[in-house]
Design a protein around this motif. Structure first.
Motif, PDB file in Angstrom:
ATOM      1  N   THR A  80       1.326   9.532 -20.858  1.00  0.00           N
ATOM      2  CA  THR A  80       1.744   8.218 -20.838  1.00  0.00           C
ATOM      3  C   THR A  80       1.806   7.895 -19.362  1.00  0.00           C
ATOM      4  O   THR A  80       1.837   8.658 -18.467  1.00  0.00           O
ATOM      5  CB  THR A  80       3.160   8.218 -21.164  1.00  0.00           C
ATOM      6  OG1 THR A  80       3.909   9.333 -20.704  1.00  0.00           O
ATOM      7  CG2 THR A  80       3.475   8.403 -22.750  1.00  0.00           C
ATOM      8  N   ILE A  81       2.138   6.755 -18.806  1.00  0.00           N
ATOM      9  CA  ILE A  81       2.323   6.157 -17.402  1.00  0.00           C
ATOM     10  C   ILE A  81       3.697   5.930 -17.208  1.00  0.00           C
ATOM     11  O   ILE A  81       3.960   4.715 -17.496  1.00  0.00           O
ATOM     12  CB  ILE A  81       1.267   5.072 -17.297  1.00  0.00           C
ATOM     13  CG1 ILE A  81      -0.468   5.640 -17.512  1.00  0.00           C
ATOM     14  CG2 ILE A  81       1.301   4.549 -15.710  1.00  0.00           C
ATOM     15  CD1 ILE A  81      -1.149   4.295 -17.224  1.00  0.00           C
ATOM     16  N   ASP A  82       4.409   6.817 -17.006  1.00  0.00           N
ATOM     17  CA  ASP A  82       5.949   6.662 -16.361  1.00  0.00           C
ATOM     18  C   ASP A  82       6.090   6.224 -15.087  1.00  0.00           C
ATOM     19  O   ASP A  82       6.938   5.238 -14.859  1.00  0.00           O
ATOM     20  CB  ASP A  82       6.537   7.859 -16.853  1.00  0.00           C
ATOM     21  CG  ASP A  82       6.417   8.494 -17.989  1.00  0.00           C
ATOM     22  OD1 ASP A  82       6.139   7.605 -18.915  1.00  0.00           O
ATOM     23  OD2 ASP A  82       6.836   9.671 -18.637  1.00  0.00           O
ATOM     24  N   SER A  83       5.051   6.488 -14.175  1.00  0.00           N
ATOM     25  CA  SER A  83       5.041   6.047 -12.641  1.00  0.00           C
ATOM     26  C   SER A  83       3.978   6.051 -12.430  1.00  0.00           C
ATOM     27  O   SER A  83       3.081   6.461 -12.624  1.00  0.00           O
ATOM     28  CB  SER A  83       6.157   6.759 -11.827  1.00  0.00           C
ATOM     29  OG  SER A  83       5.223   8.315 -11.481  1.00  0.00           O
ATOM     30  N   LEU A  84       3.745   4.790 -11.539  1.00  0.00           N
ATOM     31  CA  LEU A  84       2.299   4.483 -10.959  1.00  0.00           C
ATOM     32  C   LEU A  84       2.403   4.077  -9.570  1.00  0.00           C
ATOM     33  O   LEU A  84       3.326   3.233  -9.084  1.00  0.00           O
ATOM     34  CB  LEU A  84       1.970   3.494 -11.851  1.00  0.00           C
ATOM     35  CG  LEU A  84       0.536   2.836 -11.271  1.00  0.00           C
ATOM     36  CD1 LEU A  84      -0.713   3.492 -11.540  1.00  0.00           C
ATOM     37  CD2 LEU A  84       0.164   1.356 -12.085  1.00  0.00           C
ATOM     38  N   GLN A  85       2.007   5.166  -8.641  1.00  0.00           N
ATOM     39  CA  GLN A  85       2.141   4.694  -7.203  1.00  0.00           C
ATOM     40  C   GLN A  85       0.614   4.643  -6.693  1.00  0.00           C
ATOM     41  O   GLN A  85      -0.273   5.497  -7.065  1.00  0.00           O
ATOM     42  CB  GLN A  85       2.997   5.865  -6.421  1.00  0.00           C
ATOM     43  CG  GLN A  85       4.454   5.681  -6.967  1.00  0.00           C
ATOM     44  CD  GLN A  85       5.161   6.855  -6.306  1.00  0.00           C
ATOM     45  OE1 GLN A  85       4.917   8.100  -6.403  1.00  0.00           O
ATOM     46  NE2 GLN A  85       6.249   6.491  -5.381  1.00  0.00           N
ATOM     47  N   GLY A  86       0.390   3.745  -5.509  1.00  0.00           N
ATOM     48  CA  GLY A  86      -0.883   3.897  -5.036  1.00  0.00           C
ATOM     49  C   GLY A  86      -0.525   3.573  -3.181  1.00  0.00           C
ATOM     50  O   GLY A  86       0.459   2.890  -2.952  1.00  0.00           O
ATOM     51  N   THR A  87      -1.568   4.415  -2.696  1.00  0.00           N
ATOM     52  CA  THR A  87      -1.546   4.268  -1.280  1.00  0.00           C
ATOM     53  C   THR A  87      -2.801   3.750  -0.953  1.00  0.00           C
ATOM     54  O   THR A  87      -3.854   4.292  -1.037  1.00  0.00           O
ATOM     55  CB  THR A  87      -1.261   5.695  -0.572  1.00  0.00           C
ATOM     56  OG1 THR A  87       0.148   6.009  -0.937  1.00  0.00           O
ATOM     57  CG2 THR A  87      -1.273   5.622   0.783  1.00  0.00           C
ATOM     58  N   ALA A  88      -2.950   2.802   0.082  1.00  0.00           N
ATOM     59  CA  ALA A  88      -4.016   2.158   0.762  1.00  0.00           C
ATOM     60  C   ALA A  88      -3.811   2.340   2.058  1.00  0.00           C
ATOM     61  O   ALA A  88      -3.492   1.406   3.029  1.00  0.00           O
ATOM     62  CB  ALA A  88      -4.619   1.119   0.461  1.00  0.00           C
ATOM     63  N   LYS A  89      -4.093   3.476   2.899  1.00  0.00           N
ATOM     64  CA  LYS A  89      -3.697   3.756   4.540  1.00  0.00           C
ATOM     65  C   LYS A  89      -4.938   3.397   5.082  1.00  0.00           C
ATOM     66  O   LYS A  89      -5.786   4.297   5.434  1.00  0.00           O
ATOM     67  CB  LYS A  89      -3.207   5.133   4.532  1.00  0.00           C
ATOM     68  CG  LYS A  89      -2.917   5.317   6.287  1.00  0.00           C
ATOM     69  CD  LYS A  89      -2.335   6.691   6.324  1.00  0.00           C
ATOM     70  CE  LYS A  89      -1.938   7.014   7.835  1.00  0.00           C
ATOM     71  NZ  LYS A  89      -3.101   6.731   8.566  1.00  0.00           N
ATOM     72  N   LEU A  90      -4.965   2.280   5.645  1.00  0.00           N
ATOM     73  CA  LEU A  90      -6.256   1.602   6.200  1.00  0.00           C
ATOM     74  C   LEU A  90      -5.879   0.848   7.505  1.00  0.00           C
ATOM     75  O   LEU A  90      -6.641  -0.152   7.939  1.00  0.00           O
ATOM     76  CB  LEU A  90      -6.956   0.749   5.189  1.00  0.00           C
ATOM     77  CG  LEU A  90      -7.494   1.298   3.921  1.00  0.00           C
ATOM     78  CD1 LEU A  90      -7.947   0.323   2.831  1.00  0.00           C
ATOM     79  CD2 LEU A  90      -8.668   2.407   4.007  1.00  0.00           C
ATOM     80  N   SER A  91      -5.321   1.452   8.561  1.00  0.00           N
ATOM     81  CA  SER A  91      -5.007   0.793   9.878  1.00  0.00           C
ATOM     82  C   SER A  91      -4.538  -0.349   9.622  1.00  0.00           C
ATOM     83  O   SER A  91      -4.788  -1.211  10.745  1.00  0.00           O
ATOM     84  CB  SER A  91      -6.292   1.025  10.486  1.00  0.00           C
ATOM     85  OG  SER A  91      -6.930   2.293  10.654  1.00  0.00           O
ATOM     86  N   GLN A  92      -3.632  -0.756   8.628  1.00  0.00           N
ATOM     87  CA  GLN A  92      -2.914  -2.181   8.504  1.00  0.00           C
ATOM     88  C   GLN A  92      -2.303  -2.279   9.831  1.00  0.00           C
ATOM     89  O   GLN A  92      -1.937  -3.569  10.184  1.00  0.00           O
ATOM     90  CB  GLN A  92      -2.236  -2.300   7.309  1.00  0.00           C
ATOM     91  CG  GLN A  92      -3.237  -2.244   6.087  1.00  0.00           C
ATOM     92  CD  GLN A  92      -3.220  -0.807   5.368  1.00  0.00           C
ATOM     93  OE1 GLN A  92      -3.308   0.127   6.134  1.00  0.00           O
ATOM     94  NE2 GLN A  92      -3.149  -0.755   3.867  1.00  0.00           N
ATOM     95  N   ASN A  93      -1.696  -1.281  10.263  1.00  0.00           N
ATOM     96  CA  ASN A  93      -0.642  -1.551  11.293  1.00  0.00           C
ATOM     97  C   ASN A  93      -1.471  -1.783  12.672  1.00  0.00           C
ATOM     98  O   ASN A  93      -0.930  -1.791  13.948  1.00  0.00           O
ATOM     99  CB  ASN A  93      -0.003  -0.294  11.483  1.00  0.00           C
ATOM    100  CG  ASN A  93      -0.725   1.188  11.710  1.00  0.00           C
ATOM    101  OD1 ASN A  93      -1.792   1.156  11.149  1.00  0.00           O
ATOM    102  ND2 ASN A  93       0.036   1.877  12.213  1.00  0.00           N
ATOM    103  N   ARG A  94      -2.757  -1.816  12.774  1.00  0.00           N
ATOM    104  CA  ARG A  94      -3.481  -2.158  14.098  1.00  0.00           C
ATOM    105  C   ARG A  94      -3.896  -3.599  14.278  1.00  0.00           C
ATOM    106  O   ARG A  94      -4.009  -4.175  13.291  1.00  0.00           O
ATOM    107  CB  ARG A  94      -4.820  -1.184  14.044  1.00  0.00           C
ATOM    108  CG  ARG A  94      -4.523   0.377  13.896  1.00  0.00           C
ATOM    109  CD  ARG A  94      -3.647   0.917  14.922  1.00  0.00           C
ATOM    110  NE  ARG A  94      -3.447   2.165  14.775  1.00  0.00           N
ATOM    111  CZ  ARG A  94      -2.605   2.941  15.590  1.00  0.00           C
ATOM    112  NH1 ARG A  94      -1.902   2.246  16.341  1.00  0.00           N
ATOM    113  NH2 ARG A  94      -2.240   4.406  15.023  1.00  0.00           N
TER     114      ARG A  94
END
Length: 210
Positions: free
Chosen positions: A160-174
């Motif tokens: 089952t999909i009880d929690s779904l988390q994603g990370t896109a760490k792509l220098s968005q802070n630059r």
């Protein structure tokens, strides 16, 4: 999963597509002794009978991790995408190096599939991964007796999909200048992961000069 807000990917459709595109995942479970166990395997995102999405895959029966499936303890599936080292020498200011990457993590409860459900899963998986073969094979091209004999060596599961988390760490802070320079430097690394990371960065700030 630790993810600063600026790097969080929250769009469900985007996360689901990422799982489909990066289906070779890491399945992690914990035994009664508290020791984590992990296996690399293809995991499919498929709709269940009630229309809800679930994860589905299979382990070798010789892999004792399957005995941990179907318990109350949640399992964790980790899907990884493009990633690359980012040198701080690529900035126009003093800073520290980092790593850019894309990842999705899903937790849920598992269930062991029946023999018929396992056969259906294997049929779908083979068809999916054979689509680009010059001479594609299929489960249906084999005798049922042979397939069912081979199935004795695997244990299939759904999750089952009880929690779904994603990370896109792509220098968005630059800022745009440094963001552009990171892309340029990634293009010069000469490896697929760096190129794929640069592609993702360009796609997410498509108005930037290339």
């Amino acid at each position: 999963m630790y993810t600063p807000k600026i790097f969080q990917e929250t769009d469900r459709d985007t996360l689901f597509q990422f799982v489909r595109d990066h289906s070779f995942a890491l399945l992690i479970t914990t035994g009664d002794d508290g020791v984590p166990v992990a296996t690399h395997l293809p995991i499919e995102l498929l709709p269940s009978a009630d229309g809800q999405f679930q994860l589905t895959g299979h382990l070798a029966k010789a892999n004792s991790q399957w005995k941990l499936l179907g318990h109350d303890t949640p399992a964790l599936a980790v899907f990884s995408g493009a990633h690359s080292y980012i040198s701080s020498s690529w900035y126009d200011h003093v800073n520290v190096p980092t790593w850019n990457y894309l990842s999705v993590q899903i937790t849920g409860r598992t269930r062991i599939l029946t023999e018929d459900e396992t056969l259906d899963l294997l049929r779908q998986q083979v068809d999916k991964y054979e689509v680009h073969s010059k001479c594609p094979v299929s489960v249906d091209s084999m005798t049922e007796g042979y397939v069912r004999k081979e199935m004795r060596g695997v244990v299939a599961f759904t999750m089952t999909i009880d929690s779904l988390q994603g990370t896109a760490k792509l220098s968005q802070n630059r800022d745009d200048k440094n963001y552009r320079n990171i892309i340029s430097e990634l293009r010069q690394q000469g490896n697929e992961n760096a190129d794929a990371t640069a592609n993702e960065m360009e796609a997410r700030r498509s108005d930037i000069d290339k």
